[in-house]
Design an enzyme around this catalytic site. Sequence first.
Site, PDB file in Angstrom:
ATOM      1  N   LYS A   1       0.847  -1.103  -0.097  1.00  0.00           N
ATOM      2  CA  LYS A   1       0.145  -0.077  -0.236  1.00  0.00           C
ATOM      3  C   LYS A   1       0.891   1.263   0.102  1.00  0.00           C
ATOM      4  CE  LYS A   1      -4.157  -1.475   2.218  1.00  0.00           C
ATOM      5  NZ  LYS A   1      -5.318  -1.082   3.332  1.00  0.00           N
TER       6      LYS A   1
ATOM      7  N   LYS B   1       0.936 -10.289   8.795  1.00  0.00           N
ATOM      8  CA  LYS B   1       0.691  -9.452   7.670  1.00  0.00           C
ATOM      9  C   LYS B   1       0.864  -9.902   6.273  1.00  0.00           C
ATOM     10  CE  LYS B   1       0.487  -4.742   6.016  1.00  0.00           C
ATOM     11  NZ  LYS B   1       0.824  -3.152   6.155  1.00  0.00           N
TER      12      LYS B   1
ATOM     13  N   HIS C   1      -8.179   2.078  12.461  1.00  0.00           N
ATOM     14  CA  HIS C   1      -7.950   3.196  11.745  1.00  0.00           C
ATOM     15  C   HIS C   1      -8.775   4.350  11.255  1.00  0.00           C
ATOM     16  CE1 HIS C   1      -4.191   0.749  11.462  1.00  0.00           C
ATOM     17  NE2 HIS C   1      -3.656   1.589  10.489  1.00  0.00           N
TER      18      HIS C   1
ATOM     19  N   HIS D   1      -7.595   7.798  12.121  1.00  0.00           N
ATOM     20  CA  HIS D   1      -7.518   8.572  11.211  1.00  0.00           C
ATOM     21  C   HIS D   1      -8.284  10.139  11.257  1.00  0.00           C
ATOM     22  CE1 HIS D   1      -5.851   5.880   7.680  1.00  0.00           C
ATOM     23  NE2 HIS D   1      -5.192   6.150   8.884  1.00  0.00           N
TER      24      HIS D   1
END
Length: 366
Positions: free
Chosen positions: A142, A226, A248, A252
């Site tokens: 990403k 991961k 997140h 965020h």
Amino acid sequence: MKTVTVSLGDRSYPIHIEAGLLPRAAEFLAPLARGRPMAIVTDENVRPHLATLQASLAAAGVMTDAIILPPGEKTKSWAMLERVCDRLLELGIERSDHVIALGGGVIGDLVGFACSIVKRGCRFVQIPTTLLSQVDSSVGGKTAINTAAGKNLIGAFHQPAMVLIDPDVLDSLPARQVRAGYAEVVKYGLIDDFAFFEWCEANGPALLAGNADARIHAIAHSVAAKARIVAADEHETSGIRALLNLGHTFGHALEAEAGFSDRLLHGEGVAAGCALAFRYSVRRGLCPGQDADRVAAHFRTIGLPDGPAAAGIDAPSATLVGHMMHDKKMAAGTLPFLLAHGIGRTYLDKTVDLADVGVFLDAEPR
């Protein structure tokens, strides 16, 4: 040395983990150079590690060109993306060349995105220098920059060719940065590995104090977790990879309110976001209250925030929900949330009403 493989067919790549790896990096990088100079992109804070890396490559006969950027989240910008792309083109980068991203998550995200678009895609290597980037952002492909609308909204999936992780570089980090990275370590236990969360409770303080064995174990375990998820759902289409976003959505929003600045580091936002996700799960009748309390207590114990107040954010719930509206995971006006039935039992919920999230946030201490 521990090696974890991200299994993606002909795009599979190794993650090498070993204390003292950076001074030996040329053993892995020189074969990728093909007799050409290698570009290294880094930031001002990483200059000592840059010198170590350049010395290693020079001893192997590999010349280097360094692109040194300002440190901080604001470097993940259009302006810095343009600067990196222009410089790579000036250096005559070829599609088969490997650019080295030496730094934390900001550098890795920016360089990965630049490499995804320069000449329609060149290759790159991640050498992460923060705990957060070692256990999370350097793995999985990403890449992105931030914009005025929000975090990581412009980007691409672009896998590295290799990841080199040297836990010794963490010795140069401020304690706050290491704590922030540790939030992403705990996240893997919260997602689907209760035993690892228990390991974190028992060994987190030693890791943060610099214990070498604890560092290696946490990094290798996190990276393996991961890698397994990325291999199963590289482009986040089946919902499995979405589990990595635990904390997140709330986090965020807090980061956005802090202006994506050092006022609230990403890992600090993730810690507060995970605690909020568990408390919101309790509100929804999904999760035992003692599990949410246990998660928050662990973050507090190691000096990480467990909510808006502890994160220094005193914003109306409507403002925080407004930040969530810009989340890139929005689909048909609905924002999926990572919620939990308990520690190690996270799932993706697509039925969350943002108005209810606002009511929940209204009740949070300010």
